[in-house]
Design a protein around this motif. Structure first.
Motif, PDB file in Angstrom:
ATOM      1  N   LYS A 196      -2.952   5.123  -3.531  1.00 27.65           N
ATOM      2  CA  LYS A 196      -4.211   5.513  -4.154  1.00 27.65           C
ATOM      3  C   LYS A 196      -5.027   4.306  -4.618  1.00 27.65           C
ATOM      4  O   LYS A 196      -6.146   4.467  -5.113  1.00 27.65           O
ATOM      5  CB  LYS A 196      -3.947   6.446  -5.337  1.00 27.65           C
ATOM      6  CG  LYS A 196      -3.355   7.793  -4.914  1.00 27.65           C
ATOM      7  CD  LYS A 196      -3.182   8.712  -6.110  1.00 27.65           C
ATOM      8  CE  LYS A 196      -2.612  10.065  -5.670  1.00 27.65           C
ATOM      9  NZ  LYS A 196      -2.443  11.000  -6.823  1.00 27.65           N
ATOM     10  N   ASN A 197      -4.463   3.114  -4.465  1.00 24.54           N
ATOM     11  CA  ASN A 197      -5.169   1.902  -4.860  1.00 24.54           C
ATOM     12  C   ASN A 197      -6.281   1.619  -3.852  1.00 24.54           C
ATOM     13  O   ASN A 197      -6.014   1.394  -2.666  1.00 24.54           O
ATOM     14  CB  ASN A 197      -4.194   0.730  -4.928  1.00 24.54           C
ATOM     15  CG  ASN A 197      -4.843  -0.531  -5.459  1.00 24.54           C
ATOM     16  OD1 ASN A 197      -5.748  -1.088  -4.833  1.00 24.54           O
ATOM     17  ND2 ASN A 197      -4.357  -1.006  -6.596  1.00 24.54           N
ATOM     18  N   TRP A 210       0.831  -1.215   0.000  1.00 24.04           N
ATOM     19  CA  TRP A 210       0.000   0.000   0.000  1.00 24.04           C
ATOM     20  C   TRP A 210       0.863   1.262   0.000  1.00 24.04           C
ATOM     21  O   TRP A 210       0.512   2.260  -0.632  1.00 24.04           O
ATOM     22  CB  TRP A 210      -0.924  -0.019   1.214  1.00 24.04           C
ATOM     23  CG  TRP A 210      -1.877   1.147   1.258  1.00 24.04           C
ATOM     24  CD1 TRP A 210      -2.830   1.466   0.346  1.00 24.04           C
ATOM     25  CD2 TRP A 210      -1.952   2.138   2.287  1.00 24.04           C
ATOM     26  NE1 TRP A 210      -3.518   2.611   0.742  1.00 24.04           N
ATOM     27  CE2 TRP A 210      -2.994   3.043   1.943  1.00 24.04           C
ATOM     28  CE3 TRP A 210      -1.267   2.365   3.473  1.00 24.04           C
ATOM     29  CZ2 TRP A 210      -3.338   4.126   2.725  1.00 24.04           C
ATOM     30  CZ3 TRP A 210      -1.611   3.445   4.264  1.00 24.04           C
ATOM     31  CH2 TRP A 210      -2.635   4.313   3.891  1.00 24.04           C
ATOM     32  N   GLN A 267       3.536   1.708  -1.505  1.00 24.87           N
ATOM     33  CA  GLN A 267       4.010   1.932  -2.866  1.00 24.87           C
ATOM     34  C   GLN A 267       2.899   2.433  -3.789  1.00 24.87           C
ATOM     35  O   GLN A 267       3.180   3.070  -4.818  1.00 24.87           O
ATOM     36  CB  GLN A 267       4.588   0.629  -3.434  1.00 24.87           C
ATOM     37  CG  GLN A 267       5.791   0.102  -2.654  1.00 24.87           C
ATOM     38  CD  GLN A 267       6.285  -1.236  -3.174  1.00 24.87           C
ATOM     39  OE1 GLN A 267       5.956  -1.648  -4.288  1.00 24.87           O
ATOM     40  NE2 GLN A 267       7.072  -1.927  -2.369  1.00 24.87           N
ATOM     41  N   ASN A 268       1.662   2.173  -3.423  1.00 23.52           N
ATOM     42  CA  ASN A 268       0.534   2.590  -4.261  1.00 23.52           C
ATOM     43  C   ASN A 268      -0.646   2.997  -3.373  1.00 23.52           C
ATOM     44  O   ASN A 268      -1.681   2.317  -3.348  1.00 23.52           O
ATOM     45  CB  ASN A 268       0.142   1.446  -5.200  1.00 23.52           C
ATOM     46  CG  ASN A 268      -0.838   1.876  -6.285  1.00 23.52           C
ATOM     47  OD1 ASN A 268      -1.142   3.064  -6.434  1.00 23.52           O
ATOM     48  ND2 ASN A 268      -1.355   0.911  -7.031  1.00 23.52           N
ATOM     49  N   ASN A 277       9.392   4.978   1.425  1.00 22.79           N
ATOM     50  CA  ASN A 277       8.750   3.694   1.698  1.00 22.79           C
ATOM     51  C   ASN A 277       9.578   2.864   2.672  1.00 22.79           C
ATOM     52  O   ASN A 277       9.035   2.076   3.443  1.00 22.79           O
ATOM     53  CB  ASN A 277       8.524   2.923   0.394  1.00 22.79           C
ATOM     54  CG  ASN A 277       7.444   3.549  -0.462  1.00 22.79           C
ATOM     55  OD1 ASN A 277       6.587   4.280   0.040  1.00 22.79           O
ATOM     56  ND2 ASN A 277       7.470   3.272  -1.757  1.00 22.79           N
TER      57      ASN A 277
END
Length: 477
Positions: free
Chosen positions: A342-343, A337, A339-340, A430
């Motif tokens: 907005k997913n 999460w 790393q991304n 991260n």
């Protein structure tokens, strides 16, 4: 004459008593929660102290004050008060707890070394006053009823109230801030941020919470009864007390298990840093707290059912294994999460995983208390003596030391992550997030798994527990 064999089914506690005990613990934890949440903030923003130094001083005060736990326990075991050994100590704790809670939020004129000496002294005195109330309020659970099932239920209900009480300051503080006239506030530019709390607000919060908490806490000695009294009037010194604890093998297994699982305390100790680096603001710590707390309260409500179906030992082992799995899952989800962020799917899984972690905490928090009460019964069964004061003082000491240890280890990971440099630069990588989130989730799960090994030898459950309860009921009849 009652049938001794009815010890496990006869009801002793009225709704009024259960409510009094639960509300009493709610009030006590409201005070504890206020100090844990706002003392450092008051010291930094109002007194001008370095909050890192304040955190260290509070930590040292907790560890030093932990030595008062066996002292209070020994005093209770020696007590011959007509009010009862637990209730009398709670009464003695009310005044110092009320006064010191308010004093901590007084704006003093000290600076430099004098300020830090003041912070340490008041923190130490408050911690000792807290111990005077904490040990008997936990220990009285073993004396409220000789019915082990009823005892499990009241511990479960009251600890749910404790969990809510710890967060009561989130309601009390906004109310006080509304009461204080806006004209007395330190104003900031319109539209930038809310005006910070001023010294008057902190003091009002301290006084209001102290009065509110102590009034509720007083319900325990006012309404509850100590039905399981000491079987022997013999008093013991420290040497005899620790010798008795050493001979209580099941209880020592509970303590060792709690120590091995100290990582469960780690998340609480670094929750502010976790919220800052993961969610972007320390004000969002309430989000992390609420998501996990909901799971904890559900697990506490389910605790009596789990014990009935599995027994205490097996429930503890199952929840510890589950906690390990849930923690590793949460860490893995968090890693992806970060790393991304907005997913949407990962976002939902992230918060769901924190909820799943919470499902282990409540019941595992309750289990040592229930087991300690059972160990007290087992000790009386073997020796003819009860030592609730000694056992619960050691349990509360263990909880404090584990809290301090968890906080210390968690802060080591925070420092190793480069958190403070990243905070100044407002640029969290991260890698920063992974290190702190590992300390927040995975490491507590790993330590929870280790804590099951002493439990494999714990044997106060099932038929043995029922036999002990029945035999003690026959002796007391």
């Amino acid at each position: 004459m009652s049938n001794p064999n009815d010890a496990s089914t006869q009801k002793y506690l009225s709704f009024k008593e259960i409510a009094a005990y639960s509300l009493g613990l709610f009030g006590f934890q409201a005070i504890v929660g206020l100090l844990f949440t706002y003392q450092a903030e008051f010291s930094g923003s109002i007194l001008g102290a370095n909050v890192i130094i304040v955190a260290i001083l509070i930590l040292v005060a907790k560890i030093v004050s932990a030595a008062a736990d066996p002292v209070v326990g020994n005093l209770m075991d020696r007590s011959k008060s007509k009010l009862g050994k637990f209730k009398s100590m709670i009464v003695y704790s009310l005044a110092p707890l009320l006064i010191t809670t308010a004093i901590i939020f007084v704006k003093v004129p000290f600076k430099g070394v004098g300020l830090y000496v003041w912070i340490f002294i008041v923190s130490l005195i408050w911690s000792i006053a807290m111990t005077m109330g904490d040990v008997p309020s936990q220990g009285i659970a073993a004396a409220l009823t000789p019915n082990p099932t009823e005892r499990t239920n009241v511990v479960s209900i009251s600890n749910t109230f404790k969990q809510v009480g710890f967060s009561a300051c989130a309601v009390i503080v906004p109310i006080v801030c509304l009461i204080i006239p806006e004209g007395s506030k330190v104003l900031v530019k319109k539209g930038e941020q809310d005006a910070p709390m001023i010294s008057t607000e902190f003091l009002f919060v301290g006084i209001l919470t102290a009065i509110f908490g102590c009034v509720l806490f007083a319900l325990i000695p006012l309404i509850n009864k100590e039905r399981v009294t000491t079987a022997s009037s013999e008093t013991v010194g420290f040497k005899e007390m620790f010798a008795a604890l050493k001979s209580n093998k099941p209880f020592m297994l509970v303590i060792i298990s709690y120590f091995l699982g100290f990582g469960r305390q780690m998340a609480m100790g670094i929750q502010v840093q976790a919220a800052t680096i993961i969610l972007g603001s320390q004000n969002l710590v309430v989000v992390l707290g609420i998501v996990t707390a909901v799971g904890s309260m559900i697990s506490m409500a389910l605790c009596p059912f789990l014990i009935k179906k599995l027994n205490e030992r097996n429930a503890y082992i199952l929840l510890s294994v589950y906690g390990f799995a849930a923690s590793i899952f949460s860490f893995a989800v968090g890693h992806f999460w970060f790393q991304n962020p907005k997913n949407l799917v990962l976002t939902i899984l992230f918060y769901a995983s924190l909820f799943l972690i919470g499902l282990q905490f409540g019941a595992v928090t309750l289990m040592p208390m229930i087991m300690t009460a059972d160990c007290v019964d087992a000790y009386e069964y073997e020796t003819g003596k009860r030592n609730e004061g000694a056992c619960y003082s050691i349990l509360t000491l263990t909880i404090k030391v584990c809290l301090a240890l968890g906080m210390a280890v968690g802060l080591v990971f925070v420092g190793a992550s480069g958190y403070y440099d990243a905070l100044n630069a407002q640029d969290f990588s991260n890698c920063n997030k992974d290190i702190i989130f590992f300390a927040y989730t995975a490491l507590p799960g790993i330590l929870a798994l280790l804590s099951i090994f002493p439990m494999l030898k714990y044997d106060i459950y099932g038929e043995k527990k029922a036999k002990i309860s029945s035999e003690l009921a026959a002796r007391r009849d």
